[in-house]
Scaffold this active site. Structure first.
Site, short mmCIF file in Angstrom:
data_model
loop_
_atom_site.label_atom_id
_atom_site.label_comp_id
_atom_site.label_asym_id
_atom_site.label_seq_id
_atom_site.Cartn_x
_atom_site.Cartn_y
_atom_site.Cartn_z
N ARG A 16 -8.21 2.16 -0.78
CA ARG A 16 -7.77 3.76 -0.16
C ARG A 16 -6.53 5.39 -0.72
O ARG A 16 -5.86 4.05 -1.54
CB ARG A 16 -8.06 3.97 1.19
N VAL A 55 -1.17 -9.09 -1.45
CA VAL A 55 -0.52 -8.93 -2.42
C VAL A 55 1.16 -10.07 -1.90
O VAL A 55 1.55 -9.79 -3.26
CB VAL A 55 0.05 -7.74 -2.85
N TYR A 146 12.33 0.42 2.31
CA TYR A 146 11.70 1.23 1.29
C TYR A 146 12.10 1.55 0.35
O TYR A 146 12.13 1.75 -1.03
CB TYR A 146 10.59 2.49 2.03
N1 NAD Z 1 1.97 9.11 -0.37
C1 NAD Z 1 2.98 9.51 -0.29
O1 NAD Z 1 3.73 9.68 -0.46
C2 NAD Z 1 4.09 8.65 -1.52
C3 NAD Z 1 4.51 8.72 -2.29
C4 NAD Z 1 5.78 8.03 -3.07
C5 NAD Z 1 5.14 6.93 -3.55
N2 NAD Z 1 3.66 6.21 -2.74
C6 NAD Z 1 3.76 5.12 -3.15
O2 NAD Z 1 2.23 4.97 -3.32
C7 NAD Z 1 1.60 3.76 -2.78
C8 NAD Z 1 0.38 4.05 -1.99
O3 NAD Z 1 0.43 4.58 -1.00
P1 NAD Z 1 -0.80 5.86 -0.99
O4 NAD Z 1 0.34 6.89 0.28
O5 NAD Z 1 -1.75 5.97 -1.28
O6 NAD Z 1 -1.01 4.90 0.81
P2 NAD Z 1 -2.08 4.40 2.11
O7 NAD Z 1 -1.67 3.38 3.11
O8 NAD Z 1 -3.30 4.95 1.71
O9 NAD Z 1 -2.30 3.49 1.09
C9 NAD Z 1 -1.81 1.67 0.13
C10 NAD Z 1 -2.99 0.97 0.41
O10 NAD Z 1 -2.63 -0.59 -0.14
C11 NAD Z 1 -3.47 -1.43 1.09
N3 NAD Z 1 -2.18 -2.95 1.10
C12 NAD Z 1 -0.89 -2.70 1.85
N4 NAD Z 1 -0.85 -3.83 2.24
C13 NAD Z 1 -0.98 -4.48 0.75
C14 NAD Z 1 -1.00 -5.68 0.92
N5 NAD Z 1 0.42 -6.88 1.07
N6 NAD Z 1 -1.99 -6.45 -0.24
C15 NAD Z 1 -3.12 -5.91 -0.78
N7 NAD Z 1 -3.35 -4.52 -0.30
C16 NAD Z 1 -2.33 -3.88 0.48
C17 NAD Z 1 -2.82 -1.18 1.72
O11 NAD Z 1 -4.52 -2.65 2.91
C18 NAD Z 1 -3.97 0.58 1.77
O12 NAD Z 1 -5.50 0.40 1.20
C19 NAD Z 1 2.68 3.42 -1.94
O13 NAD Z 1 2.85 2.35 -3.26
C20 NAD Z 1 3.48 3.75 -1.91
O14 NAD Z 1 4.47 3.25 -1.21
C21 NAD Z 1 3.30 6.80 -1.40
#
Ligand code: NAD
Length: 255
Positions: A16, A55, A146
């Site tokens: 996702r 992971v 974080y």
């Molecule tokens: N959304 C934002 O504003 C934003 C900003 C900066 C960085 N990020 C980074 O982008 C990345 C994706 O975030 P997102 O916003 O799509 O979040 P999200 O919560 O929509 O998706 C994260 C995905 O990671 C998976 N996940 C979590 N823990 C896991 C594990 N131990 N093993 C395997 N899968 C695991 C979840 O099941 C999920 O499908 C993350 O690293 C997040 O820190 C997001």
């Protein structure tokens, strides 16, 4: 962009959010993609093989890469994207919550890279792209774990880039700003984020679309970035470079 046809990619957290967007783009551009995620996707995508993986677990990551060996026999691109958020002040947040953030983001990168690098060395090349955050560059109260995990991702990116440069493996990072996904919705729901507050502080006055992050990941995954390694690309609408966010109107081009 040149085709990724014939390449095999592993995208962590591909079920996702940003990871789903990355998986979809790499498939659209010709790669065979494996998603390593704890969750199953709501709607599986053609061209993506979903491997239930934690992971943060060495055994689980090793099993996922073994499955990739059996089904595809190679790995060319690794995108470390899986992430979680736990909010709390130092002195109040539990060690378990703090550790789970480090384990998912930073240990996850280390564990997946540990599996991918020897395989990429045999392939005589590869690209590793990790999703950091603007939180790698600034302090965010309540998000110490974080911030530490994301800054750690940039440190490991630089060190690993040097370790594997001669093996033609490139290691880079993308640092997104606020992007509308479930991770942000979680912050809006628990009150640690507010949309008006976020938008007001982004110089471009909006959140990122997932595809705007995906574009940078795609660039670093492919041959277009063939001379880049150890770098990070910030995709944040100008958020981290602002020194005086409340500049007077007469110093704004739009006015
Ligand atoms: N959304 C934002 O504003 C934003 C900003 C900066 C960085 N990020 C980074 O982008 C990345 C994706 O975030 P997102 O916003 O799509 O979040 P999200 O919560 O929509 O998706 C994260 C995905 O990671 C998976 N996940 C979590 N823990 C896991 C594990 N131990 N093993 C395997 N899968 C695991 C979840 O099941 C999920 O499908 C993350 O690293 C997040 O820190 C997001």
């Amino acid at each position: 962009m040149t085709s990724l046809s014939g390449r095999v990619a592993a995208v962590t957290g591909g079920a996702r959010g940003i990871g789903e967007g990355i998986a979809a783009r790499l498939v659209a551009d010709g790669a065979r993609v494996f998603s390593l995620d704890k969750l199953a996707p709501d709607q599986p995508r053609d061209g993506v093989t979903y491997l239930e993986t934690d992971v943060a677990s060495p055994e689980s990551v090793a099993a996922a890469f073994h499955a990739i060996d059996e089904r595809a026999g190679q790995i060319d691109i690794l995108v470390n994207n899986a992430g979680i958020q736990r909010v709390g002040l130092v002195g109040k947040i539990s060690f378990a919550d703090f550790s789970s953030v480090i384990a998912t983001h930073l240990n996850g990168f280390f564990l997946c890279a540990s599996e991918a690098v020897p395989r990429m060395v045999k392939r005589e090349g590869g690209a590793i792209v990790s999703i950091a955050s603007t939180a790698a560059f600034v302090g965010l109260p309540g998000r110490g774990a974080y911030c530490a995990a994301k800054a750690g991702i940039l440190g490991l990116t630089r060190a690993l880039a040097l370790e594997v440069a001669a093996a033609k493996i490139r290691v880079n990072a993308v640092a997104p700003g606020f992007t509308r996904t479930k991770l942000i919705e979680q912050g809006l729901a628990d009150g640690s984020l507010r949309e008006d507050w976020m938008v007001a502080r982004v110089p471009m006055h909006r959140l990122a679309q997932v595809d705007e992050i995906v574009n940078a990941v795609r660039f670093l995954s492919g041959d277009e970035s063939s001379y880049m390694t150890g770098q990070s690309i910030v995709v944040d609408g100008g958020w981290i470079v602002q020194g005086i966010p409340e500049a007077p109107d007469w110093l704004q081009t739009s006015n």
